[in-house]
Scaffold this motif. Structure first.
Motif, PDB file in Angstrom:
ATOM      1  N   ASP A 109       0.721  -1.210  -0.021  1.00 26.73           N
ATOM      2  CA  ASP A 109      -0.014   0.102   0.037  1.00 26.73           C
ATOM      3  C   ASP A 109       0.883   1.430   0.039  1.00 26.73           C
ATOM      4  O   ASP A 109       1.561   1.436   1.026  1.00 26.73           O
ATOM      5  CB  ASP A 109      -0.945   0.054   1.250  1.00 26.73           C
ATOM      6  N   ILE A 129       0.311  -4.990   2.981  1.00 29.87           N
ATOM      7  CA  ILE A 129      -1.193  -5.236   3.425  1.00 29.87           C
ATOM      8  C   ILE A 129      -1.342  -6.822   2.891  1.00 29.87           C
ATOM      9  O   ILE A 129      -1.226  -7.224   2.066  1.00 29.87           O
ATOM     10  CB  ILE A 129      -2.131  -4.449   2.782  1.00 29.87           C
ATOM     11  N   TYR A 176      -8.680  -8.734   6.594  1.00 26.94           N
ATOM     12  CA  TYR A 176      -7.537  -8.103   6.594  1.00 26.94           C
ATOM     13  C   TYR A 176      -6.589  -8.390   7.958  1.00 26.94           C
ATOM     14  O   TYR A 176      -7.031  -8.437   8.983  1.00 26.94           O
ATOM     15  CB  TYR A 176      -7.406  -6.454   6.615  1.00 26.94           C
ATOM     16  N   ASP A 193      -4.191  -6.487   9.147  1.00 19.82           N
ATOM     17  CA  ASP A 193      -4.161  -5.306   9.853  1.00 19.82           C
ATOM     18  C   ASP A 193      -5.532  -4.604  10.085  1.00 19.82           C
ATOM     19  O   ASP A 193      -5.851  -3.837   9.260  1.00 19.82           O
ATOM     20  CB  ASP A 193      -3.202  -4.159   9.153  1.00 19.82           C
ATOM     21  N   TYR A 233      -7.513  -1.307   8.169  1.00 20.21           N
ATOM     22  CA  TYR A 233      -8.484  -1.757   7.326  1.00 20.21           C
ATOM     23  C   TYR A 233      -9.657  -2.584   8.168  1.00 20.21           C
ATOM     24  O   TYR A 233      -9.509  -3.074   9.060  1.00 20.21           O
ATOM     25  CB  TYR A 233      -7.720  -2.678   6.543  1.00 20.21           C
TER      26      TYR A 233
END
Length: 167
Positions: free
Chosen positions: A24, A31, A63, A65, A69
């Motif tokens: 990203d 990501i 996701y 993270d 996200y």
């Protein structure tokens, strides 16, 4: 079956899973996400000219993270009336419902008409038009045109040009 008769119905089942890691550039970090989907469809031809189809689907993106996200889950269903114009072209008219949960929840209602098959002697694919209504408690209700194109044009015997698009 005798005399090469075909069954008047068709059931399709499908699904998939994908694990991806991408960069990203806005965040400056990798990501990682996992996505999965399932779908099912049923088609029944009442006679040589008319039929109907039912479909359903589910998908999820998760996701790693969670701080940056938001996971997304969608499920939907729809139906179409089918007019079998010829062996090479079918016309569909129907409705689709899709509910999505992410940061907020929203529901899409799509009213559509589409042609599938040989649109002209050199142009094949899907051409769909309609109207989509999105209902959301957080963002209000909106209505937008629905366009779905997946076309292939046979320029000559050796060259085919394809295009996909939609709104």
């Amino acid at each position: 079956y005798p005399n090469e008769a075909s069954l008047p119905y068709r059931l399709t089942l499908g699904g998939g899973y994908n694990s991806t890691t991408t960069l990203d550039r806005y965040v400056g970090d990798r990501i990682s996400s996992d996505s999965a989907n399932l779908n099912a469809g049923f088609r029944y031809n009442v006679n040589e000219r008319w039929g109907f189809s039912l479909n359903s689907r589910w998908s999820e993106i998760a996701y790693d993270d969670k701080a940056r996200y938001t996971d997304q889950t969608s499920w939907g269903a729809g139906f179409d009336f089918v007019y079998i114009y010829s062996d090479k072209l079918e016309i569909f008219a129907g409705y689709g419902y899709l509910e999505t949960s992410a940061i907020s929840e929203y529901q899409d209602h799509t009213f559509r008409v589409k042609a599938v098959g040989e649109l002209t002697p050199k142009l094949t694919g899907t051409m769909g038009l309609g109207h989509q209504i999105r209902e959301s408690d957080d963002f209000g209700n909106t209505g937008d045109p629905y366009v779905n194109l997946n076309l292939a044009w046979a320029v000559n015997e050796r060259l085919e040009v394809a295009a996909t698009g939609g709104i």
